[in-house]
Design a protein around this motif. Structure first.
Motif, short mmCIF file in Angstrom:
data_model
loop_
_atom_site.label_atom_id
_atom_site.label_comp_id
_atom_site.label_asym_id
_atom_site.label_seq_id
_atom_site.Cartn_x
_atom_site.Cartn_y
_atom_site.Cartn_z
N GLU A 3 0.83 -1.20 0.00
CA GLU A 3 0.00 0.00 0.00
C GLU A 3 0.87 1.26 0.00
OE1 GLU A 3 -4.35 -0.82 1.66
OE2 GLU A 3 -2.89 -0.50 3.27
N SER A 4 0.23 2.39 -0.28
CA SER A 4 0.96 3.66 -0.28
C SER A 4 0.48 4.52 0.89
CB SER A 4 0.75 4.40 -1.60
OG SER A 4 -0.64 4.59 -1.80
N ILE A 5 1.41 5.32 1.44
CA ILE A 5 1.06 6.20 2.56
C ILE A 5 1.73 7.55 2.37
CG2 ILE A 5 2.89 5.10 3.98
CD1 ILE A 5 1.29 5.96 6.47
N PHE A 6 1.00 8.60 2.70
CA PHE A 6 1.54 9.97 2.72
C PHE A 6 1.71 10.35 4.18
CE2 PHE A 6 1.47 14.48 3.01
CZ PHE A 6 1.85 15.02 1.80
N VAL A 7 2.92 10.75 4.57
CA VAL A 7 3.18 11.17 5.95
C VAL A 7 3.49 12.66 5.94
CG1 VAL A 7 4.50 10.75 8.05
CG2 VAL A 7 4.18 8.88 6.39
N ASN A 8 2.57 13.46 6.48
CA ASN A 8 2.79 14.90 6.50
C ASN A 8 3.61 15.26 7.74
OD1 ASN A 8 2.40 17.31 5.11
ND2 ASN A 8 0.74 17.96 6.48
N GLY A 9 4.84 15.77 7.54
CA GLY A 9 5.71 16.07 8.69
C GLY A 9 6.56 14.87 9.06
N GLY A 10 7.20 14.25 8.07
CA GLY A 10 7.90 12.98 8.29
C GLY A 10 9.23 13.09 9.02
N ALA B 299 1.22 17.72 -6.94
CA ALA B 299 1.76 17.09 -8.16
C ALA B 299 2.61 15.88 -7.79
CB ALA B 299 2.59 18.11 -8.95
N ALA B 300 3.37 15.98 -6.70
CA ALA B 300 4.21 14.85 -6.27
C ALA B 300 3.34 13.66 -5.87
CB ALA B 300 5.10 15.28 -5.10
N VAL B 301 2.24 13.93 -5.20
CA VAL B 301 1.33 12.83 -4.80
C VAL B 301 0.73 12.19 -6.04
CG1 VAL B 301 -0.80 12.24 -3.57
CG2 VAL B 301 0.79 13.89 -2.57
N LYS B 302 0.32 13.02 -6.98
CA LYS B 302 -0.31 12.52 -8.22
C LYS B 302 0.64 11.59 -8.97
CE LYS B 302 -3.87 12.65 -10.84
NZ LYS B 302 -4.98 11.93 -10.29
N SER B 303 1.94 11.99 -9.01
CA SER B 303 2.84 11.12 -9.77
C SER B 303 3.24 9.87 -8.97
CB SER B 303 4.05 11.94 -10.27
OG SER B 303 5.19 11.68 -9.55
N PHE B 304 3.24 9.99 -7.65
CA PHE B 304 3.60 8.84 -6.78
C PHE B 304 2.46 7.82 -6.74
CE2 PHE B 304 3.42 7.04 -2.40
CZ PHE B 304 4.65 6.39 -2.37
N ASN C 176 -3.30 5.16 -0.10
CA ASN C 176 -4.21 4.34 0.71
C ASN C 176 -4.35 4.88 2.13
OD1 ASN C 176 -2.42 2.00 -1.04
ND2 ASN C 176 -4.64 2.12 -1.30
N VAL C 177 -3.25 5.48 2.62
CA VAL C 177 -3.28 6.02 4.00
C VAL C 177 -2.67 7.42 3.99
CG1 VAL C 177 -2.46 5.69 6.38
CG2 VAL C 177 -3.03 3.69 4.98
N TYR C 178 -3.29 8.32 4.73
CA TYR C 178 -2.72 9.67 4.92
C TYR C 178 -2.52 9.85 6.42
CZ TYR C 178 -2.13 14.72 4.88
OH TYR C 178 -1.62 15.98 5.04
N TRP C 179 -1.29 10.21 6.83
CA TRP C 179 -1.01 10.43 8.26
C TRP C 179 -0.70 11.90 8.47
CZ3 TRP C 179 0.22 6.41 12.18
CH2 TRP C 179 0.45 6.98 13.44
N GLU C 180 -1.51 12.55 9.30
CA GLU C 180 -1.31 13.97 9.60
C GLU C 180 -0.60 14.13 10.93
OE1 GLU C 180 -0.60 16.93 8.82
OE2 GLU C 180 -2.47 17.29 7.74
#
Ligand SMILES: NC(=O)c1ccc[n+]([C@@H]2O[C@H](COP(=O)([O-])OP(=O)(O)OC[C@H]3O[C@@H](n4cnc5c(N)ncnc54)[C@H](OP(=O)(O)O)[C@@H]3O)[C@@H](O)[C@H]2O)c1
Length: 331
Positions: free
Chosen positions: A147-154, A204-209, A215-219
């Motif tokens: 799965e894919s995950i976006f971590v805001n403030g990694g 744009a980075a999320v769109k290309s990734f 699948n998961v977004y972590w704030e």
């Protein structure tokens, strides 16, 4: 013993004292830990500032996390013996006494064995943030391999644990940080894509990734932008929310439910001792194998605890950007 403590809530410089308090004696299932290292968390600063979530002991020794060595044990202790090295968290919370002291009496249910090749500094730095990341990724988001995950403030305290654990869990990770140095740090932590949220086009980075969304977004930021977040999520996306008590942002109801997303809010301190120990049972072998690394930004003595609180606050609340990870203190 020496401790950093408060007798009244308020600003760090005027309330945190460093001085002598009585050394605790372990009773029942408590363990007396000779403290090797402690770590600062944002919640320490909220409590000290008068957040009033629960009644504080008086005086209140600040701090949640600790690592050290068992000095003495209460009569009902079963899991540890004198001389064992231990780490733990969830102290200084829910009315319990805190950890910024030479000795801490901690119920054994909140302590875990420290692997022999892991230092007290590393164990303390991973304590609350590691358990938080594990709960969010595996209990809440039920992250799956691939799965894919976006971590805001990694590159922050929690974020650096989330990035590493998501990789350990077999996910693809995109994450943000606020400077070129921190973007590099994110890559070292294992992020597949690291984006500077101040200068790069994150959408744009999320769109290309992940062209169909993550699948998961972590704030980890305290002011979530729900419109943006929902636009980044894939169908059935899970959104992990664990910061921003005062935030009241608009919420894009239609886009959220039409995508069949779910929102998972949680606080680590309400997880049971069994749930937290299950996290530690994974964290320990990951630390021992070097798969999970502490992300330490500053190593200080315990005596300037007030300066450590101020530094944490300047970053988490005022976004100074001068920290990248944890502040660790040693008695
Ligand atoms: N619910 C729970 O159980 C729980 C547990 C632990 C923490 N928390 C909360 O979670 C939050 C984070 O804790 P932490 O220990 O990780 O704090 P931290 O170490 O201060 O990290 C905060 C991060 O936010 C990033 N950031 C700031 N503004 C940003 C923006 N506009 N876009 C993207 N990233 C941004 C910072 O990155 P840069 O420095 O690169 O700008 C930093 O990495 C705090 O509010 C804390 O109270 C909740």
């Amino acid at each position: 013993m020496k401790a950093a403590y408060i007798e009244a809530t308020g600003p760090a410089e005027s309330t945190i004292k460093f001085g002598d308090v009585p050394k605790p004696q372990p009773t029942g299932s408590q363990i007396l830990v000779r403290t090797g290292a402690v770590a600062v968390n944002p919640i320490d600063t909220y409590l000290r500032n008068g957040a009033n979530y629960w009644e504080l002991p008086k005086p209140f020794i600040i701090g949640c996390d600790l690592a050290g060595t068992v000095e003495a044990i209460g009569p009902q202790v079963k899991r540890f013996k004198i001389g064992d090295r231990v780490w733990g968290s969830n102290q200084g919370l829910m009315g319990r006494q805190g950890t910024f002291a030479e000795y801490c009496a901690v119920d054994e249910q909140w302590l875990y064995p420290t692997p022999s090749n892991v230092s007290d500094e590393e164990a303390a730095a991973c304590a609350l943030v590691g358990i938080t990341a594990h709960l969010g990724l595996f209990r809440e988001a039920k992250l799956e391999i691939g799965e894919s995950i976006f971590v805001n403030g990694g590159s922050g305290g929690v974020g650096s644990m989330v990035v590493q654990m998501a990789k350990i869990g077999g996910a693809r990770v995109i994450s943000t940080a606020g400077s070129p140095e921190k973007v590099n740090a994110l890559k070292k932590l294992g992020a597949d894509v690291a984006v500077n949220y101040k200068t790069d086009d994150v959408a744009a980075a999320v769109k290309s990734f992940a062209p169909s969304g993550v699948n998961v977004y972590w704030e980890t930021v305290r002011e979530p932008d729900f419109d943006k977040i929902v636009s980044y999520l894939a169908e059935r996306g899970r959104f992990i929310l664990m910061a921003g008590r005062d935030a009241r942002p608009p919420f894009p109801v239609g886009p959220f439910y039409v995508k069949r997303c779910s929102l998972h809010g949680f606080v680590v301190f309400k997880a049971t001792a069994e749930e937290q120990r299950a996290c530690a049972d994974d964290i320990n072998p990951w630390l021992a194998a070097g798969k999970l690394k502490a992300h330490i930004s500053r190593l200080l003595l315990l005596s300037p605890a007030a300066a450590a609180h101020k530094l944490q606050e300047e970053n988490t609340l005022q976004k100074a950007g001068t920290l990248s990870g944890k502040i660790v203190l040693k008695p």
